[in-house]
Design a protein around this motif. Structure first.
Motif, PDB file in Angstrom:
ATOM      1  N   LEU A 138      77.875  38.465  50.900  1.00 60.20           N
ATOM      2  CA  LEU A 138      79.593  39.683  50.555  1.00 60.20           C
ATOM      3  C   LEU A 138      80.398  38.725  50.694  1.00 60.20           C
ATOM      4  CD1 LEU A 138      78.127  43.261  52.392  1.00 60.20           C
ATOM      5  CD2 LEU A 138      78.542  42.561  49.447  1.00 60.20           C
ATOM      6  N   GLY A 139      80.194  37.914  51.046  1.00 62.42           N
ATOM      7  CA  GLY A 139      81.752  36.507  51.747  1.00 62.42           C
ATOM      8  C   GLY A 139      81.547  36.978  53.236  1.00 62.42           C
ATOM      9  N   LEU A 140      80.931  37.510  53.963  1.00 60.05           N
ATOM     10  CA  LEU A 140      80.467  37.471  55.235  1.00 60.05           C
ATOM     11  C   LEU A 140      80.131  36.670  55.982  1.00 60.05           C
ATOM     12  CD1 LEU A 140      81.545  41.250  56.352  1.00 60.05           C
ATOM     13  CD2 LEU A 140      82.878  39.145  56.624  1.00 60.05           C
ATOM     14  N   VAL A 141      79.632  36.241  57.291  1.00 61.32           N
ATOM     15  CA  VAL A 141      78.369  35.309  57.996  1.00 61.32           C
ATOM     16  C   VAL A 141      77.416  36.684  58.733  1.00 61.32           C
ATOM     17  CG1 VAL A 141      79.731  33.317  58.180  1.00 61.32           C
ATOM     18  CG2 VAL A 141      80.341  34.683  59.677  1.00 61.32           C
ATOM     19  N   PRO A 142      76.624  36.373  59.045  1.00 60.58           N
ATOM     20  CA  PRO A 142      75.737  37.934  59.898  1.00 60.58           C
ATOM     21  C   PRO A 142      76.996  38.059  61.376  1.00 60.58           C
ATOM     22  CG  PRO A 142      74.809  36.352  59.100  1.00 60.58           C
ATOM     23  CD  PRO A 142      75.302  35.802  58.770  1.00 60.58           C
ATOM     24  N   GLY A 143      78.230  38.683  61.577  1.00 60.38           N
ATOM     25  CA  GLY A 143      78.929  38.387  63.152  1.00 60.38           C
ATOM     26  C   GLY A 143      78.690  39.209  63.974  1.00 60.38           C
ATOM     27  N   TRP A 144      77.619  39.967  64.057  1.00 60.69           N
ATOM     28  CA  TRP A 144      76.865  40.021  65.539  1.00 60.69           C
ATOM     29  C   TRP A 144      76.053  40.624  66.405  1.00 60.69           C
ATOM     30  CZ3 TRP A 144      78.407  45.816  63.060  1.00 60.69           C
ATOM     31  CH2 TRP A 144      80.065  46.221  63.404  1.00 60.69           C
ATOM     32  N   GLY A 145      75.920  38.597  65.789  1.00 55.76           N
ATOM     33  CA  GLY A 145      74.579  37.843  66.856  1.00 55.76           C
ATOM     34  C   GLY A 145      73.525  36.897  66.151  1.00 55.76           C
ATOM     35  N   GLY A 146      73.850  37.534  64.870  1.00 55.79           N
ATOM     36  CA  GLY A 146      73.093  36.930  63.905  1.00 55.79           C
ATOM     37  C   GLY A 146      73.194  35.048  63.716  1.00 55.79           C
ATOM     38  N   CYS A 147      73.905  34.549  63.306  1.00 57.32           N
ATOM     39  CA  CYS A 147      73.966  33.065  63.444  1.00 57.32           C
ATOM     40  C   CYS A 147      73.571  32.950  64.232  1.00 57.32           C
ATOM     41  CB  CYS A 147      75.199  32.383  62.881  1.00 57.32           C
ATOM     42  SG  CYS A 147      75.638  33.256  61.293  1.00 57.32           S
ATOM     43  N   ALA A 148      73.976  33.234  65.917  1.00 56.50           N
ATOM     44  CA  ALA A 148      73.646  32.481  66.219  1.00 56.50           C
ATOM     45  C   ALA A 148      72.579  33.069  67.767  1.00 56.50           C
ATOM     46  CB  ALA A 148      74.368  33.078  68.257  1.00 56.50           C
ATOM     47  N   ILE A 149      72.020  34.267  67.627  1.00 55.07           N
ATOM     48  CA  ILE A 149      70.668  34.515  68.100  1.00 55.07           C
ATOM     49  C   ILE A 149      69.002  33.788  67.028  1.00 55.07           C
ATOM     50  CG2 ILE A 149      69.312  36.398  69.171  1.00 55.07           C
ATOM     51  CD1 ILE A 149      71.720  37.299  69.539  1.00 55.07           C
ATOM     52  N   LEU A 150      69.701  34.740  66.001  1.00 52.70           N
ATOM     53  CA  LEU A 150      68.342  34.245  65.263  1.00 52.70           C
ATOM     54  C   LEU A 150      67.692  33.042  64.927  1.00 52.70           C
ATOM     55  CD1 LEU A 150      66.263  36.113  63.207  1.00 52.70           C
ATOM     56  CD2 LEU A 150      67.920  34.744  61.522  1.00 52.70           C
ATOM     57  N   PRO A 151      68.393  32.019  65.312  1.00 57.41           N
ATOM     58  CA  PRO A 151      67.467  30.248  65.475  1.00 57.41           C
ATOM     59  C   PRO A 151      67.381  29.485  66.229  1.00 57.41           C
ATOM     60  CG  PRO A 151      70.503  30.320  64.774  1.00 57.41           C
ATOM     61  CD  PRO A 151      70.015  32.089  64.486  1.00 57.41           C
ATOM     62  N   ASN A 152      67.974  30.725  67.594  1.00 59.47           N
ATOM     63  CA  ASN A 152      66.605  30.776  68.474  1.00 59.47           C
ATOM     64  C   ASN A 152      65.603  31.465  68.828  1.00 59.47           C
ATOM     65  OD1 ASN A 152      69.108  28.850  70.702  1.00 59.47           O
ATOM     66  ND2 ASN A 152      70.917  30.143  69.485  1.00 59.47           N
ATOM     67  N   LEU A 153      65.746  32.419  67.908  1.00 58.89           N
ATOM     68  CA  LEU A 153      64.318  33.549  67.749  1.00 58.89           C
ATOM     69  C   LEU A 153      63.490  33.073  67.533  1.00 58.89           C
ATOM     70  CD1 LEU A 153      63.586  35.598  69.152  1.00 58.89           C
ATOM     71  CD2 LEU A 153      64.546  36.789  67.151  1.00 58.89           C
ATOM     72  N   ILE A 154      63.533  32.268  65.830  1.00 64.67           N
ATOM     73  CA  ILE A 154      62.623  31.536  64.764  1.00 64.67           C
ATOM     74  C   ILE A 154      62.660  30.378  64.227  1.00 64.67           C
ATOM     75  CG2 ILE A 154      62.508  34.172  64.706  1.00 64.67           C
ATOM     76  CD1 ILE A 154      63.630  33.535  61.455  1.00 64.67           C
ATOM     77  N   GLY A 155      64.093  29.578  65.029  1.00 67.70           N
ATOM     78  CA  GLY A 155      63.971  28.355  64.798  1.00 67.70           C
ATOM     79  C   GLY A 155      65.029  28.172  63.505  1.00 67.70           C
ATOM     80  N   ALA A 156      65.810  27.048  63.567  1.00 72.94           N
ATOM     81  CA  ALA A 156      66.898  27.227  62.538  1.00 72.94           C
ATOM     82  C   ALA A 156      65.937  27.001  60.853  1.00 72.94           C
ATOM     83  CB  ALA A 156      67.813  25.931  62.719  1.00 72.94           C
ATOM     84  N   GLU A 157      64.592  26.717  60.618  1.00 70.83           N
ATOM     85  CA  GLU A 157      64.984  26.832  58.906  1.00 70.83           C
ATOM     86  C   GLU A 157      64.583  28.520  59.142  1.00 70.83           C
ATOM     87  OE1 GLU A 157      61.484  24.456  56.014  1.00 70.83           O
ATOM     88  OE2 GLU A 157      61.168  24.598  58.111  1.00 70.83           O
ATOM     89  N   ARG A 158      63.863  28.781  59.757  1.00 66.49           N
ATOM     90  CA  ARG A 158      63.451  29.973  58.829  1.00 66.49           C
ATOM     91  C   ARG A 158      65.363  31.707  59.048  1.00 66.49           C
ATOM     92  NH1 ARG A 158      57.984  31.034  61.906  1.00 66.49           N
ATOM     93  NH2 ARG A 158      56.736  30.358  60.641  1.00 66.49           N
ATOM     94  N   ALA A 159      65.650  30.420  59.824  1.00 70.85           N
ATOM     95  CA  ALA A 159      67.098  31.051  60.581  1.00 70.85           C
ATOM     96  C   ALA A 159      67.583  31.236  58.642  1.00 70.85           C
ATOM     97  CB  ALA A 159      67.912  31.121  61.333  1.00 70.85           C
ATOM     98  N   VAL A 160      67.668  29.855  58.399  1.00 71.15           N
ATOM     99  CA  VAL A 160      68.491  29.478  57.556  1.00 71.15           C
ATOM    100  C   VAL A 160      67.883  29.891  56.031  1.00 71.15           C
ATOM    101  CG1 VAL A 160      68.897  27.459  55.875  1.00 71.15           C
ATOM    102  CG2 VAL A 160      69.292  27.366  58.720  1.00 71.15           C
ATOM    103  N   SER A 161      66.944  29.749  56.235  1.00 71.96           N
ATOM    104  CA  SER A 161      66.241  30.890  54.501  1.00 71.96           C
ATOM    105  C   SER A 161      66.070  32.349  54.680  1.00 71.96           C
ATOM    106  CB  SER A 161      64.789  30.887  55.024  1.00 71.96           C
ATOM    107  OG  SER A 161      63.726  31.400  53.787  1.00 71.96           O
ATOM    108  N   VAL A 162      66.753  32.644  56.085  1.00 69.73           N
ATOM    109  CA  VAL A 162      66.974  34.931  55.789  1.00 69.73           C
ATOM    110  C   VAL A 162      68.548  34.933  55.285  1.00 69.73           C
ATOM    111  CG1 VAL A 162      67.179  36.455  57.072  1.00 69.73           C
ATOM    112  CG2 VAL A 162      65.222  34.992  57.579  1.00 69.73           C
TER     113      VAL A 162
END
Length: 709
Positions: free
Chosen positions: A167-191
């Motif tokens: 839509l033109g935003l970033v996941p702005g309520w924790g998604g960009c910061a928490i998700l790669p720290n939970l599942i790794g950067a590669e999977r987070a970039v995919s999502v």
């Protein structure tokens, strides 16, 4: 410093029409004597057709619920807390209607900060927290769960995503910061990046679990019950949650680099959201979540105040709302039932149409053609596609048998069409051929039958002119590939009556297509705009600009493919034919390229060869090109092409080809894959100053696809 409650109160005053989500707290005793548990349920009071969202008042309600849970956790009266949603819906993120209303950077910053301040309280509680993803979860709905200690997911979830970049935003309520720290950067970039830029691809429950976003997965029927049993076992130590170790070395950097490559290939640097998200993911490598949250706040506010998000929301509203209520469509009560469909032609396009009508309407479909071999081939194609669906488990054996029995082919139109209610032709794109077909069909079809043409550029009125009942002829123009592109241009001929038109719209709805009403004007909407666009590219090449320069000039638009790759997909012969049709109608604006004609005459499928895996100018095509000596820069090409498109859209709106500029954008998004982040084309032309330069005014009023004045 404002408190979270004050921030949200201020934001709520800006958004009085919010559909408010309540956060109900109830208490229960966990099984196996695990202790007393607080469960928060998110519910906006509506059924699953109106998904739960987070506006400012909704966040304030969740904040108040956490106040209560926090007191209990601190007092030691509960052993854990959980959050879940109403039936079929967990939560689908921020309420975009509220985002549209924001006019100032500090208002936008408050939305980001307010979400963070509420959600991160879940991770700060004195007891473990659990998110139970029971239904659709997107954006902030996913993120509120990421702040919890543990997560379970239902196998039945149909849609789970972080769609913000789309839509033109970033996941702005924790998604960009928490998700790669939970599942790794590669999977987070995919999502976060790859799925978003692939037309907002959704995850199913099983994928959520396999990615490591959820710690456990349960069947939908007794999901909450099983989640609470699991919760009890986690709390009493019977079940241990083990997660993969995160690689914070080169793999993290490689994942971010891959994300940049994906973004470049999809938007060519034209849209900032993906790159802002990747910057935050890159910085999250050291695990400093608060720094990540602060970066999300800033990125969110910057993007909310930018044109891309407003265009993205505009595009989203077109596809979700305007598409469901087509402008100018007659009253649906006038539509007649369709219990049998006839298809004239059995080539690839006709066969695709037969398959679509068969699958969506589940009524008898009969194909005809000029010889038995073609008829057999067309019916054979449909049968083979049904078998493919069966093989993939998409339909049952019973349904496969039923569909197979419903499709037939005959040579005799009288035999095939005597009881058909809707007959569509998909024969050679030449007026005399189509007129002959319609005359033959009218002679044998029942008086009420709709006669539809899949013409891409010819006059529907002229096609119907020689018939006894021209009022039942309607344009029904699909886009290739039929199964994928949603757009259906419904063309009203000069004599088409309301009942025929209403029936056409009714059929379009059953086909699950986005129907847009267009006037019977040359090439209708998409082909007229694309032909003007492609024609100007072709002109600058003919005049002397190198092919590579002409192609690169358009990259800043972030289109799904370059103009000449698109030409290859459409087919140079079809492109030439449409340009000739438009040249006859508007010779002062539409040219017929001698170079394109030479390419078609030589039987070439396009301008490129792919020997190295990427497009390179075909040496044989290069030898055919006759160019002048006028060489333009990329910027000069871009200005010329965009000016031409803006002029054509202005003229189309003056002619009343469609009701409004919004319909032009809806057509380009759903029929030509024009990017969501542009909002189609008119918001981009407005934003870049092209509309005013060419037409003296913008296409859209302030606030429609831009920040409100």
């Amino acid at each position: 410093m404002s408190t979270t409650a004050e921030l949200l109160k201020g934001a709520a005053e800006l958004f009085p029409d919010e559909v408010v989500t309540s956060a109900h707290v109830r208490h229960l005793d966990l099984p196996f004597g695990a202790g007393r548990f607080a469960l928060i349920t998110l519910d906006n009071g509506f059924d699953h057709t109106k998904p739960t969202t987070f506006g400012p008042q909704s966040l304030a309600n969740l904040n108040a619920a956490i106040d209560l849970v926090e007191q209990e956790a601190t007092a030691g009266t509960i052993v854990g807390a959980g959050i879940t949603g109403k039936p079929f819906i967990f939560a689908v993120g921020a309420d975009l209607k509220g985002v549209e209303l924001l006019k100032k950077h500090d208002e936008a910053l408050a939305i980001g900060k307010g979400g963070h301040d509420v959600f991160k309280r879940l991770s700060a509680l004195a007891v473990p927290t659990f998110a139970y993803y029971n239904g659709a979860a997107m954006g902030g709905g996913v993120e509120v769960g990421l702040h919890c200690s543990y997560r379970t997911v239902s196998k039945a979830i149909p849609a789970f995503s972080l769609p913000e970049v789309f839509l033109g935003l970033v996941p702005g309520w924790g998604g960009c910061a928490i998700l790669p720290n939970l599942i790794g950067a590669e999977r987070a970039v995919s999502v976060i990046i790859e799925n978003s830029l692939n037309q907002n691809r959704q995850l199913k429950g099983k994928q959520v679990f396999e990615l490591g976003i959820a710690d456990a997965i349960f069947e939908g029927a007794d999901f909450l019950e099983q989640s609470l049993l699991w919760t009890a076992n986690v709390l009493n130590g019977t079940t241990e949650v083990v997660r993969d170790e995160i690689d914070r070395g080169e793999a993290w950097d490689a994942a971010v680099a891959k994300g940049r490559f994906i973004a470049d290939s999809k938007v060519h640097g034209a849209a900032p959201a993906a790159y802002r998200a990747l910057d935050i993911i890159a910085a999250a490598k050291d695990g400093d979540l608060q720094a990540g949250f602060d970066a999300e706040d800033t990125a969110l506010a910057d993007l909310i105040m930018g044109g891309e998000l407003r265009s993205g929301i505009y595009a989203f509203n077109l596809v979700q709302k305007r598409a469901k209520r087509p402008a100018g469509a007659p009253d649906k009560s006038l539509a007649r039932p369709v219990t049998k469909v006839g298809v004239v032609g059995a080539g690839l396009m006709a066969s695709q149409l037969a398959l679509l009508f068969l699958r969506r309407l589940e009524v008898p479909v009969v194909l005809t053609d000029i010889d038995q071999e073609r008829v057999n081939k067309g019916v054979g194609y449909v049968h083979a596609e049904i078998q493919k669906l069966l093989g993939k488990g998409r339909i049952s054996q019973d349904k496969a048998n039923r569909l197979t029995a419903l499709v037939t082919g005959v040579l005799d139109k009288a035999e095939g069409f005597a009881d058909a209610d809707f007959i569509i032709e998909a024969v050679f794109e030449e007026m005399s051929v189509k007129q002959k077909v319609f005359a033959e069909v009218e002679a044998v079809a029942p008086a009420h039958a709709i006669l539809a043409t899949n013409t891409s550029s010819l006059s529907v009125s002229e096609m119907a002119a020689g018939l006894q009942h021209p009022e039942r002829v309607v344009g029904f123009h699909f886009f290739n590939p039929v199964a994928i592109l949603p757009l259906l241009e419904i063309v009203r001929g000069e004599q088409t009556d309301d009942a025929s038109l209403a029936t056409a719209f009714g059929v379009a709805k059953k086909l699950k297509k986005t129907a847009v009403l267009t006037k019977d004007a040359p090439a209708f909407v998409v082909n007229r705009i694309l032909t003007r666009f492609m024609g100007e590219i072709q002109n600058v090449i003919d005049e002397g600009t190198p092919v590579v320069t002409a192609e690169k000039a358009i990259e800043p638009l972030g289109l799904p493919m370059s103009p000449l790759v698109l030409l290859e997909l459409v087919g140079p012969a079809i492109g030439l034919h449409v340009s000739e049709t438009l040249n006859r109608s508007f010779p002062e604006r539409f040219t017929v390229s001698p170079n394109l004609a030479a390419v078609v005459k030589a039987g070439k499928r396009g301008f490129y060869v792919y020997d190295s895996g990427k497009p390179e100018l075909d040496p044989e095509v290069a030898a055919l090109l006759v160019q002048g000596d006028s060489v333009l820069t990329e910027e000069q090409v871009r200005i010329r092409v965009l000016d031409a498109v803006a002029q054509e859209i202005g003229l189309m709106l003056e002619e009343g080809v469609v009701a409004e500029a919004q319909d032009i954008d809806l057509c380009l998004i759903t029929g030509a894959g024009w990017p969501f982040h542009l909002g189609g084309i008119t918001p981009y032309l407005d934003r870049e100053g092209v509309s005013e330069r060419v037409n003296g005014k913008k296409f859209l009023a302030p606030g429609i696809a831009s920040v409100p004045a």
